[in-house]
Design a protein around this motif. Structure first.
Motif, PDB file in Angstrom:
ATOM      1  N   ILE A   1       0.833  -1.205   0.000  1.00  0.00           N
ATOM      2  CA  ILE A   1       0.000   0.000   0.000  1.00  0.00           C
ATOM      3  C   ILE A   1       0.867   1.255   0.000  1.00  0.00           C
ATOM      4  N   TYR A   2       1.945   1.237   0.750  1.00  0.00           N
ATOM      5  CA  TYR A   2       2.857   2.386   0.755  1.00  0.00           C
ATOM      6  C   TYR A   2       3.484   2.589  -0.627  1.00  0.00           C
ATOM      7  N   ALA A   3       3.929   1.511  -1.261  1.00  0.00           N
ATOM      8  CA  ALA A   3       4.507   1.616  -2.610  1.00  0.00           C
ATOM      9  C   ALA A   3       3.460   2.107  -3.605  1.00  0.00           C
ATOM     10  N   ALA A   4       2.226   1.666  -3.445  1.00  0.00           N
ATOM     11  CA  ALA A   4       1.143   2.125  -4.326  1.00  0.00           C
ATOM     12  C   ALA A   4       0.920   3.627  -4.152  1.00  0.00           C
ATOM     13  N   LYS A   5       0.978   4.106  -2.918  1.00  0.00           N
ATOM     14  CA  LYS A   5       0.820   5.537  -2.661  1.00  0.00           C
ATOM     15  C   LYS A   5       1.987   6.333  -3.238  1.00  0.00           C
ATOM     16  N   ILE A   6       3.182   5.785  -3.162  1.00  0.00           N
ATOM     17  CA  ILE A   6       4.341   6.454  -3.764  1.00  0.00           C
ATOM     18  C   ILE A   6       4.115   6.609  -5.267  1.00  0.00           C
ATOM     19  N   ARG A   7       3.609   5.540  -5.898  1.00  0.00           N
ATOM     20  CA  ARG A   7       3.397   5.557  -7.348  1.00  0.00           C
ATOM     21  C   ARG A   7       2.221   6.445  -7.750  1.00  0.00           C
ATOM     22  N   ARG A   8       1.139   6.382  -7.021  1.00  0.00           N
ATOM     23  CA  ARG A   8      -0.103   7.041  -7.430  1.00  0.00           C
ATOM     24  C   ARG A   8      -0.461   8.280  -6.625  1.00  0.00           C
ATOM     25  N   GLY A   9       0.220   8.497  -5.525  1.00  0.00           N
ATOM     26  CA  GLY A   9      -0.190   9.603  -4.653  1.00  0.00           C
ATOM     27  C   GLY A   9      -1.405   9.171  -3.862  1.00  0.00           C
ATOM     28  N   GLN A  10      -2.457   9.903  -3.985  1.00  0.00           N
ATOM     29  CA  GLN A  10      -3.697   9.607  -3.271  1.00  0.00           C
ATOM     30  C   GLN A  10      -4.371   8.371  -3.862  1.00  0.00           C
ATOM     31  N   LEU A  11      -4.718   7.424  -3.024  1.00  0.00           N
ATOM     32  CA  LEU A  11      -5.507   6.272  -3.453  1.00  0.00           C
ATOM     33  C   LEU A  11      -6.950   6.488  -3.033  1.00  0.00           C
ATOM     34  N   VAL A  12      -7.862   5.903  -3.776  1.00  0.00           N
ATOM     35  CA  VAL A  12      -9.296   5.997  -3.474  1.00  0.00           C
ATOM     36  C   VAL A  12      -9.704   4.719  -2.777  1.00  0.00           C
ATOM     37  N   TRP A  13     -10.340   4.872  -1.607  1.00  0.00           N
ATOM     38  CA  TRP A  13     -10.725   3.702  -0.823  1.00  0.00           C
ATOM     39  C   TRP A  13     -12.229   3.559  -0.775  1.00  0.00           C
ATOM     40  N   ASN A  14     -12.705   2.328  -0.911  1.00  0.00           N
ATOM     41  CA  ASN A  14     -14.112   2.009  -0.770  1.00  0.00           C
ATOM     42  C   ASN A  14     -14.273   1.368   0.601  1.00  0.00           C
ATOM     43  N   TYR A  15     -14.983   2.027   1.498  1.00  0.00           N
ATOM     44  CA  TYR A  15     -15.098   1.557   2.879  1.00  0.00           C
ATOM     45  C   TYR A  15     -16.289   0.635   3.109  1.00  0.00           C
ATOM     46  N   ASP A  16     -17.005   0.266   2.067  1.00  0.00           N
ATOM     47  CA  ASP A  16     -18.159  -0.644   2.234  1.00  0.00           C
ATOM     48  C   ASP A  16     -17.750  -2.004   2.675  1.00  0.00           C
TER      49      ASP A  16
END
Length: 169
Positions: free
Chosen positions: A154-169
């Motif tokens: 998840i940290y590497a994904a944030k580095i690559r994409r910046g803000q991630l969109v989360w679905n909390y359902d």
């Protein structure tokens, strides 16, 4: 047995949550994001996914499905490991589904938490647990291992994409 069932339920919640967040992160990545490393010394998301899947294979599939341990841990950490986004998602799903299946198996037989599932098997490869470990110690080690590496994903994904969109359902 109430404590055993509570512990198993807690681990099930943890692994289902880790699966959900990891898959959401992977879905937002490109093929390049999966195979790129944040630094020359870092693992790529492909490496981390392969490593989680390898750990599940050597520690859980060998017990649950009686599959011989054929893990190649060194390959999991090869620089430039190629893996498509679809492969990463499938490996992640497979790893978590096997963990959840094993916990459901333990839930139907909570006394097995204190069993030693590797006692009469060949020595484990690349594992922090030994052949005398209990199913409880194995699963505690897996909670730690999986949580550590999904956090890295998840940290590497944030580095690559910046803000991630989360679905909390």
């Amino acid at each position: 047995m109430e404590v055993a069932l509570e512990l198993i339920d807690s681990m099930l919640v943890k692994f289902r949550s880790e699966k959900k967040w990891t898959l959401q992160a992977l879905e937002q990545l490109s093929e390049e994001d999966i195979t790129s490393s944040p630094t020359s010394e870092s693992n790529s998301i492909a490496n981390l996914v392969a490593h989680i899947r390898g750990a599940v294979h050597s520690r859980i599939e060998t017990v649950l499905l009686d599959i011989p341990d054929t893990r190649d841990r060194d390959k999991e950490f090869e620089k430039g490991l190629k893996m498509s986004k679809e492969q990463a998602i499938k490996m992640t799903n497979d790893a978590f589904d096997i963990l959840i299946q094993y916990l459901e198996h333990l839930k139907s037989r909570p006394a097995l938490l204190m069993s030693q599932p590797f006692l009469n098997r060949p020595p484990l490869t690349y594992s922090q647990v030994n052949n005398e470990t209990t199913a409880l110690n194995l699963m505690i080690a897996m909670v730690r291992e999986v949580h550590y590496h999904t956090g890295q994903i998840i940290y590497a994904a944030k580095i690559r994409r910046g803000q991630l969109v989360w679905n909390y359902d």
